[in-house]
Design a protein around this motif. Structure first.
Motif, PDB file in Angstrom:
ATOM      1  N   THR A   1       0.853  -1.195   0.000  1.00 60.21           N
ATOM      2  CA  THR A   1       0.000   0.000   0.000  1.00 60.21           C
ATOM      3  C   THR A   1       0.886   1.240   0.000  1.00 60.21           C
ATOM      4  O   THR A   1       1.782   1.373   0.842  1.00 60.21           O
ATOM      5  N   LEU A   2       0.604   2.155  -0.950  1.00 57.19           N
ATOM      6  CA  LEU A   2       1.415   3.368  -1.054  1.00 57.19           C
ATOM      7  C   LEU A   2       0.519   4.557  -1.357  1.00 57.19           C
ATOM      8  O   LEU A   2      -0.313   4.518  -2.272  1.00 57.19           O
ATOM      9  N   GLU A   3       0.717   5.625  -0.563  1.00 54.65           N
ATOM     10  CA  GLU A   3       0.106   6.912  -0.863  1.00 54.65           C
ATOM     11  C   GLU A   3       1.231   7.934  -0.923  1.00 54.65           C
ATOM     12  O   GLU A   3       1.950   8.133   0.055  1.00 54.65           O
TER      13      GLU A   3
ATOM     14  N   LEU B   1       6.149  -0.516  -9.419  1.00 56.65           N
ATOM     15  CA  LEU B   1       4.965  -0.426  -8.560  1.00 56.65           C
ATOM     16  C   LEU B   1       3.876  -1.437  -8.930  1.00 56.65           C
ATOM     17  O   LEU B   1       2.777  -1.402  -8.378  1.00 56.65           O
TER      18      LEU B   1
ATOM     19  N   LEU C   1       2.011  -3.411  -6.116  1.00 53.10           N
ATOM     20  CA  LEU C   1       1.097  -2.775  -5.157  1.00 53.10           C
ATOM     21  C   LEU C   1      -0.320  -3.325  -5.304  1.00 53.10           C
ATOM     22  O   LEU C   1      -0.814  -3.536  -6.406  1.00 53.10           O
TER      23      LEU C   1
ATOM     24  N   TYR D   1      -3.093   1.784  -3.911  1.00 51.50           N
ATOM     25  CA  TYR D   1      -2.217   2.942  -4.073  1.00 51.50           C
ATOM     26  C   TYR D   1      -3.026   4.189  -4.404  1.00 51.50           C
ATOM     27  O   TYR D   1      -4.115   4.141  -4.984  1.00 51.50           O
TER      28      TYR D   1
ATOM     29  N   ILE E   1      -1.448   7.699  -6.040  1.00 58.19           N
ATOM     30  CA  ILE E   1      -0.252   8.365  -6.519  1.00 58.19           C
ATOM     31  C   ILE E   1      -0.673   9.629  -7.253  1.00 58.19           C
ATOM     32  O   ILE E   1      -1.381   9.553  -8.269  1.00 58.19           O
TER      33      ILE E   1
END
Length: 716
Positions: free
Chosen positions: A117-119, A136, A139, A142, A144
């Motif tokens: 999980t990426l913010e 990515l 993921l 996300y 982005i």
């Protein structure tokens, strides 16, 4: 919570696995957190930290790091992120991190093999390494944002598993090819300011569809002429927004065939048969220059691709001339909310000329069977929602809310057309016997300059049985809201609120038949109108000596303001009952008698007009009273009992600059035992408070002063 520095004793929490310091003022020294080697969750969301020190890289057990909405955060020490091998969730949205400037780089994220999980917010696309998007692919969730000025949501929402927002003022050259792979997984895609890009999605994907895309939002594409280059599928798209695309010609760029092949480029519809949106629910178009959204002659299978549409908003499309054909409108069976605003060229919403033969045979045409809300605003050339077709009634069976604002050419909701002369004509009536609203609850009408009447008798059966709220303002030609007719059968038993204002040509507000049958009315306001009477007299043929009774049993709020042409409430013999009144506003009401006493009323001749209110019956129940200064002498007379005004908490007196009144005696306030607000405007008052040596009931007056919380004195 504020810390000058975190206490050193925090190091003793050797088993601590979760630390949340959200919304805290931590200052710059948080290095001690690096001693908490067992931490798995660290949240500093919305704190005031300005940099993330290298010591945070010692938290090798960390699974979740949240620095979202740390608006002052600009620097992450080099190597911190790549030193967190177990990190699974990383939240950095809403920060001001300067990537590549003596700080961590986005390439550090490649070392996080467990990251799911990426913010992240990346102001400059050039900060992303060439293989950033390719790495990515692992993921699962996300957000982005690339480019400046994207606003990060304050509260974390996961309507979509993958959100990608791109604002690329230098074009697509700064993105690596991995963006195309990431796009295949993206559910929520926003594109803004794609400089030099004529076909918005052409450089982002090589496929014929984006299989998981649910929301597509494209804005500020000043060079964009098309969205796609060829036939395309959006198998899961639920929401489509196109904003500020001034050069947009059509959604699809391929050479037109079939129904649109003979059209010049500037008349191409936005959507054609090459586009499929089988699950589209929300469509919002704003500031695009197409002349039509759909072609009138598309096949029924093409129309059906929009049948799941629930919300349609079209705003400031100044070139739009055609919206719905009847066939298209008939397909929108799930539409619940419809707004069209500022489309200056649009003359009608539905083009009825090609109505099918089977529909012609029915007496009632039902349109938009699930529509709940309809707003028509700023349509300066609109003459009607649609034309009446032969003898049919058009029914909106579920519509509850209708707003029509600033449509100066409107002839009526359904306007009448003359087939012989090929010209339109109208009685300038908003609602006539051609339209039915069995579920309508609220109507707002404003700035409709041509309308002369709102309702014309007779209605289709069961037309307005649920109507609760009517608001009518700035209809300069309006003469009647309802007008008596030979079959005076108006019925609006469920009305709760009526507001009418700035209608200078209005003759009256109600026919007697309506005014006598308003059992639910609780709020009535009439202001700045040319009415000569509030209620018109009953139709010819009834005994003129009959006394008419108006029982407004639930009316709590009555405001009559600036009705200078008004002569009476009702021109015949009558009585009024208002047992529930709590608030009264009355000022500048012409010759209409507002207040009277029981004695005066009893002694009046039978053919004279009774006052609107008998003060002994009405005022004791009031909580708020606002009156013109002209009425002060009447209600402050010594012949009235002192206890009439005990319940009033707010009292306002409005004078008139053209005729100053100096009858206001401040001793009158002795009668207001519970007064909390006192407002006096444009009145001559020698003094507001007693001075030493004054006579009068000073003790009573002192008690009045002790309850007042607000005093407002104005000269104009």
């Amino acid at each position: 919570m504020q810390f000058s520095s975190l206490p050193s004793s925090i190091c003793q929490l050797t088993s601590l696995s979760t630390l949340c310091l959200d919304y805290c003022k931590l200052g710059d020294n948080i290095t001690i957190i690096g001693e908490l080697k067992s931490l798995e969750i660290l949240s500093l969301s919305e704190s005031d930290i300005r940099f993330l020190p290298k010591e945070i890289g010692q938290l090798v057990m960390l699974k979740l790091l949240d620095v979202s909405h740390c608006a002052k955060l600009k620097t992450i020490s080099d190597g911190v992120l790549s030193s967190l091998p177990r990190l699974e969730e990383l939240y950095m949205g809403g920060t001001s991190i300067h990537w590549r400037q003596r700080s961590a780089t986005l390439a550090d994220l490649h070392a996080l093999s467990r990251l799911s999980t990426l913010e992240v917010q990346i102001p400059d696309a050039k900060a992303a390494p060439h293989d950033f998007f390719h790495e990515l692919q692992k993921l699962k969730r996300y957000k982005i944002f690339i480019g400046e000025e994207w606003e990060w949501e304050r509260f974390r929402k996961y309507q979509y598993s993958g959100t990608l927002k791109l604002r690329l003022t230098t074009g697509m050259d700064d993105l690596d090819l991995g963006i195309k792979k990431l796009l295949k997984k993206t559910e929520d895609l926003h594109l803004g300011e794609l400089k030099g890009v004529k076909i918005a999605l052409q450089e982002l994907t090589d496929e014929k569809s984006i299989p998981y895309l649910k929301n597509l939002h494209i804005q500020n594409g000043f060079d964009t002429e098309y969205i796609i280059n060829d036939e395309y599928e959006f198998p899961q798209l639920q929401s489509l927004t196109l904003h500020d695309l001034p050069k947009l010609i059509s959604f699809c760029a391929q050479h037109e065939t079939g129904a649109t092949s003979s059209l010049p480029q500037h008349e191409l519809p936005l959507f054609n048969e090459k586009i499929s949106f089988p699950y589209l629910e929300n469509l919002w178009l704003k500031s695009i220059n197409v002349t039509r959204v759909w072609h009138n002659q598309l096949s029924s299978s093409s129309f059906s691709t929009y049948q799941k549409l629930t919300t349609l908003k079209i705003e400031v499309c100044g070139s739009l001339k055609h919206l719905f054909s009847f066939s298209m409108a008939k397909c929108l069976v799930h539409l619940t909310n419809f707004e069209i605003i500022g489309c200056y060229c649009l003359r009608e919403i539905i083009f009825m000329a090609e109505i099918e033969q089977e529909a012609q045979a029915t007496m009632t045409l039902s349109l938009f069977p699930r529509l709940k809300s309809l707003e028509l605003k700023g349509l300066t050339h609109l003459i009607g929602f649609c034309s009446d077709y032969q003898t049919q009634v058009i029914e909106f069976s579920t519509l509850k809310s209708l707003r029509i604002y600033n449509c100066p050419e409107l002839e009526g909701f359904i306007y009448r057309s003359s087939m012989k002369a090929n010209q339109c004509f109208s009685n300038h009536v908003l609602f006539d016997n051609k339209v039915s609203f069995p579920s309508l609850e609220r109507v707002w009408a404003r700035d409709l300059e041509k309308l002369k009447m709102i309702w014309e008798n007779p209605f289709p059966p069961n037309s307005f049985p649920k109507l609760r709220v009517i608001s009518i303002t700035k209809l300069s030609s309006l003469k009647y809201i309802w007008k008596n007719g030979p079959k005076d059968i108006f019925s609006f038993k469920n009305l709760h609120q009526i507001h009418v204002g700035f209608c200078k040509s209005l003759k009256n507000v109600f026919p007697a038949s309506v005014a006598r049958d308003l059992p639910q009315l609780s709020d009535l306001a009439i202001f700045n109108c040319g009415v000569e009477e509030i209620v018109s007299k009953v139709e010819e043929g009834l005994d003129s000596e009959t006394t008419v009774t108006f029982e407004l049993d639930k009316l709590s709020y009555l405001r009559l303001w600036w009705l200078q042409e008004c002569k009476c409430f009702y021109p015949g013999r009558h009585t009024t009952k208002w047992p529930m009144l709590k608030e009264v506003t009355a000022a500048e009401c012409g010759e209409m008698k507002i207040f009277g006493t029981q004695l005066i009323t009893h002694n009046q001749q039978l053919d004279s007009q009774p006052p609107l209110f008998v003060v002994e019956k009405v005022i004791p129940k009031l909580q708020r009273l606002q009156i013109g200064a002209d009425y002060i002498a009447m209600i402050s007379g010594g012949q009235l009992p002192n206890n009439l005004f005990h319940q009033i908490k707010a009292f306002r007196v409005e004078g008139n600059c053209a005729k100053l009144v100096n009858d206001f005696q401040i001793s009158f306030l002795e009668r207001f035992y519970n007064l909390e607000e006192l407002c006096i405007s444009v009145c001559e008052i020698k003094e507001l408070f007693y001075t030493e040596g004054d006579t009068g009931n000073k003790g009573t007056y002192d008690r009045t002063l002790s309850t007042i919380r607000k005093i407002e004195l104005t000269a104009s």
